[in-house]
Design an enzyme around this catalytic site. Structure first.
Site, mmCIF file in Angstrom:
data_model
loop_
_atom_site.group_PDB
_atom_site.id
_atom_site.type_symbol
_atom_site.label_atom_id
_atom_site.label_comp_id
_atom_site.label_asym_id
_atom_site.label_seq_id
_atom_site.Cartn_x
_atom_site.Cartn_y
_atom_site.Cartn_z
ATOM 1 N N SER A 27 0.881 -1.111 -0.073
ATOM 2 C CA SER A 27 -0.192 -0.010 -0.085
ATOM 3 C C SER A 27 0.940 1.277 0.115
ATOM 4 O O SER A 27 0.373 2.494 -0.192
ATOM 5 C CB SER A 27 -0.902 0.050 1.269
ATOM 6 O OG SER A 27 -0.167 -0.382 2.480
ATOM 7 N N VAL A 48 0.097 -9.348 7.888
ATOM 8 C CA VAL A 48 1.084 -10.369 7.891
ATOM 9 C C VAL A 48 1.532 -11.082 9.257
ATOM 10 O O VAL A 48 2.203 -12.128 9.295
ATOM 11 C CB VAL A 48 2.228 -10.044 6.995
ATOM 12 C CG1 VAL A 48 2.036 -9.760 5.678
ATOM 13 C CG2 VAL A 48 2.960 -9.025 7.769
ATOM 14 N N SER A 106 17.283 -5.726 5.590
ATOM 15 C CA SER A 106 17.768 -4.375 5.620
ATOM 16 C C SER A 106 19.186 -4.426 6.248
ATOM 17 O O SER A 106 19.721 -5.522 6.635
ATOM 18 C CB SER A 106 17.104 -3.947 6.898
ATOM 19 O OG SER A 106 17.645 -2.706 7.368
ATOM 20 N N TYR A 124 14.358 -4.915 15.504
ATOM 21 C CA TYR A 124 14.406 -4.926 14.169
ATOM 22 C C TYR A 124 15.637 -5.573 13.382
ATOM 23 O O TYR A 124 15.567 -6.421 12.271
ATOM 24 C CB TYR A 124 14.591 -3.355 13.773
ATOM 25 C CG TYR A 124 14.306 -3.015 12.339
ATOM 26 C CD1 TYR A 124 13.013 -3.215 11.744
ATOM 27 C CD2 TYR A 124 15.565 -2.599 11.329
ATOM 28 C CE1 TYR A 124 13.092 -3.058 10.250
ATOM 29 C CE2 TYR A 124 15.310 -2.460 10.175
ATOM 30 C CZ TYR A 124 13.939 -2.325 9.491
ATOM 31 O OH TYR A 124 13.677 -2.523 8.195
ATOM 32 N N ALA A 175 17.375 -8.138 14.737
ATOM 33 C CA ALA A 175 17.087 -9.310 14.936
ATOM 34 C C ALA A 175 16.220 -9.977 13.763
ATOM 35 O O ALA A 175 16.612 -11.136 13.375
ATOM 36 C CB ALA A 175 16.797 -9.333 16.344
ATOM 37 N N ILE A 206 16.132 4.579 2.836
ATOM 38 C CA ILE A 206 15.468 4.754 1.729
ATOM 39 C C ILE A 206 14.252 5.635 2.007
ATOM 40 O O ILE A 206 13.604 5.626 2.958
ATOM 41 C CB ILE A 206 14.718 3.511 1.091
ATOM 42 C CG1 ILE A 206 15.760 2.118 0.863
ATOM 43 C CG2 ILE A 206 13.753 3.557 -0.136
ATOM 44 C CD1 ILE A 206 16.874 2.646 -0.131
HETATM 45 N N1 LIG Z 1 12.684 2.718 4.073
HETATM 46 C C1 LIG Z 1 14.053 2.172 4.655
HETATM 47 O O1 LIG Z 1 15.099 2.947 4.979
HETATM 48 C C2 LIG Z 1 14.143 0.501 4.680
HETATM 49 C C3 LIG Z 1 15.375 0.351 4.879
HETATM 50 C C4 LIG Z 1 15.836 -1.199 5.047
HETATM 51 C C5 LIG Z 1 14.684 -1.780 4.802
HETATM 52 N N2 LIG Z 1 13.415 -1.665 4.748
HETATM 53 C C6 LIG Z 1 12.215 -2.606 4.578
HETATM 54 O O2 LIG Z 1 11.303 -2.600 3.356
HETATM 55 C C7 LIG Z 1 10.173 -2.914 3.725
HETATM 56 C C8 LIG Z 1 9.179 -1.704 3.446
HETATM 57 O O3 LIG Z 1 9.691 -0.583 4.189
HETATM 58 P P1 LIG Z 1 8.877 0.903 3.627
HETATM 59 O O4 LIG Z 1 10.216 1.628 3.842
HETATM 60 O O5 LIG Z 1 8.118 0.844 2.293
HETATM 61 O O6 LIG Z 1 8.092 1.076 4.822
HETATM 62 P P2 LIG Z 1 6.569 1.840 4.921
HETATM 63 O O7 LIG Z 1 6.622 2.869 4.165
HETATM 64 O O8 LIG Z 1 6.289 2.197 6.534
HETATM 65 O O9 LIG Z 1 5.285 0.847 4.251
HETATM 66 C C9 LIG Z 1 5.314 -0.288 5.245
HETATM 67 C C10 LIG Z 1 4.192 -0.997 4.563
HETATM 68 O O10 LIG Z 1 4.297 -2.407 5.012
HETATM 69 C C11 LIG Z 1 3.080 -2.621 5.560
HETATM 70 N N3 LIG Z 1 2.720 -3.134 6.825
HETATM 71 C C12 LIG Z 1 3.315 -2.891 7.978
HETATM 72 N N4 LIG Z 1 2.908 -3.728 9.155
HETATM 73 C C13 LIG Z 1 2.158 -4.671 8.365
HETATM 74 C C14 LIG Z 1 1.466 -5.893 8.779
HETATM 75 N N5 LIG Z 1 1.470 -6.160 9.914
HETATM 76 N N6 LIG Z 1 0.871 -6.699 7.890
HETATM 77 C C15 LIG Z 1 0.548 -6.251 6.678
HETATM 78 N N7 LIG Z 1 1.442 -5.119 6.164
HETATM 79 C C16 LIG Z 1 2.170 -4.500 6.922
HETATM 80 C C17 LIG Z 1 2.212 -1.268 5.488
HETATM 81 O O11 LIG Z 1 0.842 -1.364 5.169
HETATM 82 P P3 LIG Z 1 -0.069 -0.481 5.601
HETATM 83 O O12 LIG Z 1 0.272 0.985 5.313
HETATM 84 O O13 LIG Z 1 -1.724 -0.792 5.029
HETATM 85 O O14 LIG Z 1 -0.523 -0.516 7.059
HETATM 86 C C18 LIG Z 1 2.948 -0.658 4.389
HETATM 87 O O15 LIG Z 1 2.453 -1.121 3.052
HETATM 88 C C19 LIG Z 1 10.042 -3.086 5.177
HETATM 89 O O16 LIG Z 1 10.337 -4.621 5.269
HETATM 90 C C20 LIG Z 1 11.197 -2.389 5.642
HETATM 91 O O17 LIG Z 1 11.575 -3.028 6.937
HETATM 92 C C21 LIG Z 1 12.957 -0.122 4.444
#
Ligand SMILES: NC(=O)c1ccc[n+]([C@@H]2O[C@H](COP(=O)([O-])OP(=O)(O)OC[C@H]3O[C@@H](n4cnc5c(N)ncnc54)[C@H](OP(=O)(O)O)[C@@H]3O)[C@@H](O)[C@H]2O)c1
Length: 254
Positions: free
Chosen positions: A18, A70, A149, A162, A164, A195
């Site tokens: 989303s 999830v 990550s 996170y 872990a 990101i």
């Molecule tokens: N941004 C960064 O710098 C970064 C760096 C390293 C790794 N990551 C990883 O990349 C992935 C995406 O991160 P992002 O930056 O895009 O985060 P984000 O903008 O906060 O979006 C998180 C997404 O995960 C969904 N989500 C969260 N909890 C959930 C749950 N319990 N069940 C189902 N969906 C859930 C949210 O859905 P809703 O909005 O519908 O609740 C949203 O679509 C994550 O695994 C994060 O750890 C991000």
């Protein structure tokens, strides 16, 4: 004759589609020819809007936004079943992307914060992948892509839970790659650094400036950067890559 798109005819499932990286993956997979079923937790309106955007941009392409919490076993199983049903039982690519941070020093961390991060980020690997692994195996072709990550590789203060959870994803990725390689299914992980998404928007400004100064490219990456890597790994061009963790961080740690 026009060259086929890299993901033409592929059926893809994306968790957490989303917003942020997941939404960029949904957009790019559809642009590259795939049908996509993606999950959301709280952002139902954004998920529906994304689906309509994709259908309008790519007439004939199929896209579904489905409730997909999830961290909850039965809920994730229902999401997986509905996604598979929408895709007529065919699955080529699973992207385990949904994740949360609840950054706090370990000395102050509460058990519920630890549990939420572990259940969402690592528990989801079981909850979503388990019901979807057999369709991939039966087909003898397909790929599982897990979003870990840089913190799961290198650690980061305030991120014990996170890190872990994200380290756990790396072990899961390597073990599953060894189990499924002989069955035609590849399993890889991508490890983003910083990101630009809602997740990093929460960081305080001075902290952001300090971090950027420490990244060799002096900038955060975009959700589209990560989506491009995931779509490459989902394509046939990556068919001989498995069990790998590919960092995408502007050289954060060299
Ligand atoms: N941004 C960064 O710098 C970064 C760096 C390293 C790794 N990551 C990883 O990349 C992935 C995406 O991160 P992002 O930056 O895009 O985060 P984000 O903008 O906060 O979006 C998180 C997404 O995960 C969904 N989500 C969260 N909890 C959930 C749950 N319990 N069940 C189902 N969906 C859930 C949210 O859905 P809703 O909005 O519908 O609740 C949203 O679509 C994550 O695994 C994060 O750890 C991000």
């Amino acid at each position: 004759m026009a060259e086929a798109l890299p993901l033409s005819g592929r059926s893809c499932v994306v968790t957490g589609g989303s917003r942020g990286i997941g939404a960029a993956v949904v957009r790019l997979m559809a642009a590259q020819g795939a049908d996509v079923a993606f999950g959301y937790h709280h952002s139902a309106d954004r998920a529906e809007a994304l689906c309509e955007e994709v259908r309008a941009a790519h007439p004939g392409r199929r896209c579904a936004a489905l409730p997909g919490e999830v961290s909850d076993g039965p809920g994730a199983q229902k999401f997986a079943a509905e996604a598979l049903d929408f895709l007529d039982g065919r699955l080529d690519v699973l992207v385990n992307n949904a994740g949360v941070t609840r950054d706090v020093s370990f000395a102050r961390m509460r058990r519920d914060q630890w549990d939420e991060v572990l259940d969402t980020n690592l528990g989801s690997m079981f909850n979503v992948t388990r019901p979807l692994v057999m369709p991939l195996v039966r087909q003898r072709k397909g790929t599982v892509l897990n979003v870990t990550s840089a913190s799961g590789i290198h650690g980061a203060p305030g991120q014990t839970a996170y890190a872990a959870s994200k380290s756990g994803i790396i072990g899961f990725t390597k073990a599953l790659a060894k189990e499924l390689g002989g069955l035609g299914v590849t399993v890889n992980a991508v490890a983003p650094g910083f990101i630009e998404t809602d997740m990093t928007a929460a960081l305080p400004g001075p902290h952001t400036d300090l971090v950027k100064s420490m990244i060799p490219t002096h900038a955060f990456g975009s959700a589209e950067d990560v989506a491009a890597l995931l779509c490459f790994l989902a394509s046939d061009r990556a068919r001989y890559i498995t069990g790998q963790v590919i960092e995408i961080s502007g050289g954060l740690v060299l």
